[in-house]
Structures are given as C-alpha cells and as structure tokens.
Design a protein around this motif. Structure first.
Motif, mmCIF file in Angstrom:
data_model
loop_
_atom_site.group_PDB
_atom_site.id
_atom_site.type_symbol
_atom_site.label_atom_id
_atom_site.label_comp_id
_atom_site.label_asym_id
_atom_site.label_seq_id
_atom_site.Cartn_x
_atom_site.Cartn_y
_atom_site.Cartn_z
ATOM 1 N N VAL A 27 0.841 -1.202 0.000
ATOM 2 C CA VAL A 27 0.000 0.000 0.000
ATOM 3 C C VAL A 27 0.870 1.244 0.000
ATOM 4 O O VAL A 27 0.670 2.167 -0.807
ATOM 5 C CB VAL A 27 -0.954 -0.021 1.211
ATOM 6 N N CYS A 28 1.875 1.263 0.903
ATOM 7 C CA CYS A 28 2.754 2.433 0.957
ATOM 8 C C CYS A 28 3.466 2.633 -0.367
ATOM 9 O O CYS A 28 3.573 3.758 -0.874
ATOM 10 C CB CYS A 28 3.802 2.259 2.065
ATOM 11 N N LEU A 31 1.137 3.988 -3.070
ATOM 12 C CA LEU A 31 0.799 5.384 -2.817
ATOM 13 C C LEU A 31 1.963 6.303 -3.164
ATOM 14 O O LEU A 31 1.831 7.247 -3.963
ATOM 15 C CB LEU A 31 0.458 5.530 -1.330
ATOM 16 N N SER A 34 2.938 6.354 -6.911
ATOM 17 C CA SER A 34 2.020 7.090 -7.790
ATOM 18 C C SER A 34 2.182 8.583 -7.594
ATOM 19 O O SER A 34 2.218 9.350 -8.565
ATOM 20 C CB SER A 34 0.557 6.710 -7.571
#
Lengths: 254, 82, 229
Positions: A27-28, A31, A34
């Motif tokens: 997830v990190c 994020l 992107s």
C-alpha cells in the motif's frame, strides 16, 4: 545485542513475518510511487538545459542506484550465508537477483532513451553506461548459475561465491572502465550527471526513490517466501500450510 | 501544473516519445516482475501440493498392500493350523 | 497409431515438439548462448575503444563472428543428452528414415538458438553504431545464414558426439565450414552500408541454405551411425 534477530533465522518465522509486512509495504509503495510519478511527470519543473526530457531522470537515477544497492544487498546475504552458514540468506540472495537485474535493465533502457535526444545516439560507450551494462551481465550470470543446479543448497553456495567475487570486482571494473573512457573520450562530458537539484526537483525525486525502495522490498518479500517454501518443502509446517491453501482453494472453487 | 493542455503534456516539449518510452518500459518491466513473482509463488505451492498428494497416495497404497499381505499370512496360518 | 505407420509429417512434428518441450523446461539452454552472444559483442568496444566510426566499420564482422561462436556453443545440446541416455540409438533404430528425425532436431535447434539471435542482433547493432542502411541486410543475412549454421554445425556435432572431449574438436571441424557464410553475410551488410544492392550476396547465402537443407541431414545421419556404433 542481536538477540532479537535470532528467531528470524527460523524459516517459518521469517516466512510469516514477510507475509505480514507485504500488505503494508504494498500500500505504501503504491501510494508513494504514484505520487512520485505524477509529480515527476506533471508538476516538476522542466530543466533549463534539457527541457522536459529531464523527467526521465526521476526514473533513471533511482533505478541505477537501486541496481547497485541490490547487488550489495545480495553480496551481504551471500557473505552471511557463507560465513555464518545461514541457509535463509541463500534464499534472500536468490530472491534479490531478478529484482536487481530488472532495475539494471530499466536504468539502461531509460538511460538510452534519455541519451537519444541529448546526445543524438541511443547508445554511447561512456563509463557509467558501460559499468551498468557489465553489472547487468553479473546479475544474469548469477541467475544462470543458480538455475543450473538441481540442488538448491548447492546452487545457493555457488551463486553466493560468484556474487562475492563480483562485488569485489565491481570497483575494479568501474575504475578500469572509467580509465578506458578517459583514454578514448577526452572531450565528451557526460550530461547525465546529477545536476544541482533545486528543492522543486528534490521532492519528486525523493518520492520516486522511496517508492521504488518500498516496491523492491515488496517484490523481494514475495520472492523470498517462494524460495523458503521451495527449499523447505519436506518440512511439516510447509505441508500443513500447503494443504490449508489447497482446502481454501477448493472451498473458493465450490 | 507545468503544462497548459493535455496535448502539451503528451508532447513533453518535443521529447514526448522518449519520456513516454522510458516511463512505459519501466512500468511494463515492473509489472512483469510483479506478476512473475506472484505466479512463481503460486507455482511453488502447486508443485508442493502435487508432490504431497502423490506421496500420500503412495503411502496409502503401501499400507493397503501391507494389510493384504497380513491378511494373506493370517489366512495361511489358519489353514496350517487346520 | 503404430510406430511403423507414422507419416513423415507426423514423425517430424513429434520430434520437433519433443525437442521444443525439453528446451522450454531447460530455459538455460536458450538464455545462456544468447547471453554469451551479447557479452562477446560488448567485449569488442571495450577492447577497441568507443569511437563510433571504427565500431560501425567493424560492426557487421563483430556481430557475425559472435553469432558463429554462440551457435557453436549451443550445438552441444543437439545430440549430447540424447546420446548419453541412449535415446539417440533408439531413434536411429526406428523404422522412420533418419533424415526426418535429424531435420526435426535441427529445426528445433534453430528455433531455440538462431531465432533469438536474430531478434537480439538489431539491439546489439545499436550498441555498435551500425550504419542505419545496414539493418535490413543484417536481419536478412542472419535469417538466411543462421539455419545454415545449425545445419552445418549438426554435421560436426554428429561426428563428435561420441568423443569424450569433443568440444574444441567440434570448433575446429565446424568453423572452416562457416567461413563462406561469414564472408558473404558481412559483404552483404557492408554493401548495404554504401547504399548499393546486395541481392547477389543474399542469393549465394540462400544457395548455401538450400544446399545444406537438402544434403546436410543425410550427412548427419551417416555421421550419427558412425558415432553410435
């Protein structure tokens, strides 16, 4: 001082630990990467000399640094495995090699695509690109050696020795390539050097760099888990894990 | 936003082909790496599961055969006694 | 489908599929010769210097010599593993004519080594700053020439498969046979760089291709019979 690390020498503990951190890291990574990409592509300022082609810098430099960093990581793992007989370190070295090779390829291709508008040619035999190409060969050699053995323990030992020889050779190769380059080049100055980065360029660079670091960690964790399973396939904990997986798949299919 | 319009964004001040080639190749290679890692993991699990099934089956067959031998021996023993 | 009633096409595709499946399971056999090709090409600029003028002058020769050497390295797997586990003898004893089986193995070998070579060669030509007009000639000469390398090389491997240290001997046997292909291929690429037509050289390479395609399988069959007795 290192007592807290001792449980992680057990393959099962490391397997589950890696499995637990993968979701968080992914997830990190998604994020931050992107944000980094969008910042680099749309919001970072164009370079004074190189215009918008400078945006390639935000991928090229992190990929090149990571390619070398991962090789040193592999060397540390190989050293640990040979000196302290850590079987798990072999698994982590085997997990790191394809990732490092991919990033080396990305560095070479983006460097080439950056060189075409800047230097007018897709490839130039300058010291940095040539050293990167040789690094790619070292990675591919380690991967080929690893695949050539049936017994994974032997494969890990052989690949480890090759990695260590490579890491000692790497500074020698870089020095000799630079020396070769100055003999022949003379006037052409490499324009791919790190320019004095303004703060507006530093931020997207940091985001891309750390995003890549997190992505690399995720992929290495996934491959590390596969290597652990493959090397410990006769252990009971692997057997129970695999049958649990099978029954879960069957219930999902039904 | 550094660019005035979407077409200017794609054009990248004339360097559009090279910038998008670099980002595109990087994304494709990373996706290939991620996908190969995940499918590799599934492969390893499938292989171990297959091997486990084969070994379980072999063990079952061996147990059955042992049982058959034992029954045969006890039958022969019965006949000998009679 | 009894063994004696197989058509030529069925036998060909059977052996072809077998060899391709084996190669897919041992991807190293495909990747290692390719990597060797790339590394050898990389060594030349490191030894000669990075000046684009010199490199583009010798680029056709470098790429072709590297292709020759890498094909030579990959020839070993053509018959060696079949010979060591006895399946080669079984193939020779089958009622099908040997040249069909041999042709299928050589086609598989070309698909595994020659075709990747042709796909990678343009990238290496970029590294060596090859003249832009020569790329077409490079690909055409490789397309026509690499099958010849596989066919002629198979003769050499068939002769040396039974010999213990046959590796270097193989190169001594096969490299002289490769010289005509090398000469005409590099001549074609050089002529293309000048902008002149090179169809003459291509025609000669094509003649070599068709000649070896029709005759080499018989030579290979005879050589295999010698090596396995």
């Amino acid at each position: 001082m290192w007592k807290w690390l001792h449980p992680y020498a057990n393959p099962e503990v490391s397997y589950h630990f890696a499995g637990r951190i993968i979701p968080w890291l992914s997830v990190c990574a998604a994020l931050i990467l992107s944000i980094g990409f969008i910042w680099a592509l749309a919001f970072a300022p164009a370079d004074y000399q190189q215009g918008d082609s400078f945006r390639i810098f935000y991928i090229h430099v992190p990929a090149a640094s990571l390619s070398m960093g991962i090789y040193f990581g592999m060397a540390v793992a190989a050293f640990t495995s040979l000196v302290w007989q850590f079987k798990l370190a072999d698994a982590s070295a085997a997990a790191m090699a394809p990732v490092g090779a991919t990033f080396t390829a990305i560095a070479l291709i983006t460097g080439s695509a950056w060189g075409k508008p800047m230097w007018g040619t897709w490839w130039i035999w300058d010291a940095r690109l040539t050293s990167e190409l040789i690094l790619l060969f070292l990675y591919l050699g380690v991967m080929a050696l690893h695949n050539a053995f049936e017994d994974k323990n032997l494969a890990g030992k052989a690949a480890g020795i090759l990695t260590l020889v490579g890491v000692i050779n790497l500074p020698i190769i870089k020095y000799s390539v630079e020396w070769w380059n100055t003999l022949h080049q003379g006037s052409t100055v490499s324009k791919l050097g790190k320019p004095s980065m303004s703060i507006e360029m530093l931020w997207p660079f940091m985001f891309c760099f750390f995003g890549f670091v997190l992505l690399v960690s995720v992929i290495i964790c996934i491959r590390f888990r596969s290597e652990i399973l493959a090397r410990n396939s006769i252990r009971p904990w692997v057997r129970t894990l695999v049958s649990a997986h099978l029954t879960k798949e069957k219930t999902n299919a039904v | 936003m550094q660019f005035d319009s979407f077409s200017a964004f794609i054009d990248m001040g004339g360097y559009g082909f090279y910038v998008w080639l670099s980002y595109g190749v990087a994304v494709i290679l990373l996706l290939m790496l991620i996908i190969s890692s995940i499918t590799g993991h599934k492969h390893v699990i499938k292989n171990i599961a297959q091997r486990k099934q084969r070994e379980d089956k072999l063990r079952q067959v061996r147990k059955q055969r042992q049982k058959q031998d034992k029954d045969l021996k006890s039958d022969k023993h019965q006949e000998a006694v009679e | 489908m009894s063994a004696t009633n197989l058509s030529y096409r069925a036998v060909f595709s059977l052996v072809l599929k077998r060899d391709l499946t084996i190669a897919m399971r041992h991807k190293d056999d495909i990747i290692n010769p390719l990597l060797f090709f790339v590394i050898v090409v990389t060594l030349f600029p490191l030894g000669i210097g990075p000046e684009a003028q010199i490199l583009s002058r010798i680029a056709p020769g470098i790429i072709w010599v590297a292709a020759l050497l890498s094909t030579l390295l990959s020839l070993d797997r053509l018959f060696k593993s079949d010979h060591s586990d006895g399946s080669l003898e079984q193939m020779l004893l089958s009622p099908q004519p040997v040249f069909i089986l041999v042709l299928a193995k050589i086609v598989a070998h070309w698909l595994i080594t020659g075709l990747p070579l042709i796909l990678i060669a343009p990238l290496l030509a970029v590294l060596l700053h090859l003249n832009e007009q020569s790329y077409g000639a490079l690909i055409l000469t490789l397309l026509l020439g690499t099958p010849v390398l596989s066919l002629l090389g198979a003769i050499g491997v068939a002769l040396t498969v039974g010999i213990k240290k046959g590796g270097v001997l193989l190169s001594l046997l096969v490299l002289p046979l490769y010289i005509p292909v090398l000469i005409f291929a590099t001549s074609a690429i050089d002529t293309a760089a000048l902008g002149l037509p090179y169809s003459g050289q291509l025609a000669i390479i094509a003649a070599l291709f068709f000649g070896s395609l029709t005759l080499a399988p018989f030579a290979v069959g005879a050589a295999l019979k010698v090596s396995t007795n």
